[in-house]
Design an enzyme around this catalytic site. Structure first.
Site, PDB file in Angstrom:
ATOM      1  N   PRO A  13      46.261  32.647  40.877  1.00 50.60           N
ATOM      2  CA  PRO A  13      47.301  33.695  40.815  1.00 50.60           C
ATOM      3  C   PRO A  13      47.423  34.422  42.156  1.00 50.60           C
ATOM      4  CG  PRO A  13      45.586  34.044  39.140  1.00 50.60           C
ATOM      5  CD  PRO A  13      45.136  32.912  39.993  1.00 50.60           C
ATOM      6  N   GLU A  14      48.655  34.659  42.574  1.00 51.65           N
ATOM      7  CA  GLU A  14      48.908  35.427  43.792  1.00 51.65           C
ATOM      8  C   GLU A  14      49.473  36.785  43.368  1.00 51.65           C
ATOM      9  OE1 GLU A  14      51.002  33.133  46.799  1.00 51.65           O
ATOM     10  OE2 GLU A  14      50.185  31.261  46.020  1.00 51.65           O
TER      11      GLU A  14
ATOM     12  N   HIS B 213      36.315  29.969  25.957  1.00 57.62           N
ATOM     13  CA  HIS B 213      36.001  30.595  27.250  1.00 57.62           C
ATOM     14  C   HIS B 213      36.412  32.063  27.346  1.00 57.62           C
ATOM     15  CE1 HIS B 213      35.256  26.489  28.441  1.00 57.62           C
ATOM     16  NE2 HIS B 213      36.509  26.170  28.223  1.00 57.62           N
TER      17      HIS B 213
ATOM     18  N   ARG C 128      36.754  27.918  34.451  1.00 56.28           N
ATOM     19  CA  ARG C 128      36.025  27.470  35.653  1.00 56.28           C
ATOM     20  C   ARG C 128      35.109  28.559  36.209  1.00 56.28           C
ATOM     21  NH1 ARG C 128      40.516  24.837  39.416  1.00 56.28           N
ATOM     22  NH2 ARG C 128      38.691  24.171  40.612  1.00 56.28           N
TER      23      ARG C 128
END
Ligand code: ZN
Length: 284
Positions: A2-3, A94, A113
């Protein structure tokens, strides 16, 4: 990853759902992400009211009324979901951190991750936080001017692409929005940062702002992992002109009647997409 527009989109919905409410439960479901979860996280935050939600660079900051701030970074694949509790959905895979709020919202940080990060510190010591201490200018702030951009670019011979990725110079920009901004500004990504003319810097500055604002309005870009807090994808990926479009004709060239394929090259082991015709690699 994400930016800025994706983090800003998530922040806006967190603000709308969570601001002014307290935490009725704090569940930490594993010891660590990229860093260990802060010791005492649940005890420190339980029953405390969220008074503000902010963004600095790609970090989400939740300020609590007793003077503590929770920092969340989504890393590569992190997602934040906000579910109104009455939906009563089974937990996702998760879910490493789950916050319940007094207005019956369930906030889940999902990060398969585990490159994400959660930190906790006293708000008044924010400037000492290692993640926040050396960050550059916010591109959507009043401080981001053509002069400020020029002042940081002139100090380095590294490529303009890598200079814009450097969070100590400008924050929040990653691969997607840099490729798109450089294409729209007609600047070759491998040009030395200090070689940009005054006019190019000015153009680049306003295009960075424009592209970020447009992307926020579109709810960000969804390529792989990023989704809104309700699980819906963003829409800005449909407006990408070069990013991820290797081999496809450059839209700007096509509009002038010729077909130039978009090229991909690698810079600091990341893919850069550009049009070799629109973005000329100039003489030194
Ligand atoms: Zn072109």
């Amino acid at each position: 990853m994400p930016e800025l527009p994706e983090v800003e989109t998530i922040l806006q919905s967190m603000k709308a759902s969570l601001k002014g409410h307290s935490l009725s439960s704090v569940e930490v479901n594993r010891p660590d992400l990229r860093l260990p979860f802060p010791p005492g996280l649940s005890t420190i935050l339980l029953h405390q009211t969220i008074i503000q939600l902010r963004r600095r660079a790609k970090y989400i900051l939740m300020d609590f009324q007793h003077g503590w701030t929770l920092l969340i970074h989504l890393g590569m694949s992190g997602r934040l979901f906000i579910d109104p509790a009455r939906q009563n959905l089974p937990p996702r895979k998760h879910e490493h951190l789950v916050l319940w709020t007094s207005n019956d919202h369930r906030v889940a940080l999902v990060d398969p991750r585990r490159f994400g990060m959660v930190c906790l510190f006293q708000t008044e010591q924010e400037h000492q936080q290692p993640q926040l201490a050396h960050l550059g200018v916010e591109p959507l702030s009043d401080q981001f001017t053509a002069e400020a951009l020029a002042a940081t670019l002139v100090t380095t011979r590294m490529s303009i692409k890598n200079a814009l990725l450097d969070q100590r110079r400008i924050v929040g920009l990653g691969n997607i929005y840099i490729c798109e901004a450089l294409f729209r500004a007609r600047i070759h990504p491998a040009r030395a940062a200090d070689s940009l003319s005054k006019a190019e810097t000015k153009r680049l500055c306003s295009l960075i702002v424009e592209i970020l604002q447009t992307a926020i309005a579109a709810g960000g870009s969804t390529l792989r992992d990023y989704v809104h807090t309700d699980g819906q994808p963003g829409a800005f990926q449909t407006l990408h002109l070069v990013y991820g479009r290797e081999g496809q004709p450059c839209p700007a060239c096509l509009a002038k009647g010729y077909s130039i394929p978009i090229q991909r090259m690698t810079q600091s082991s990341r893919s850069t997409f550009f049009c070799p015709h629109c973005q000329k690699k100039l003489r030194k």
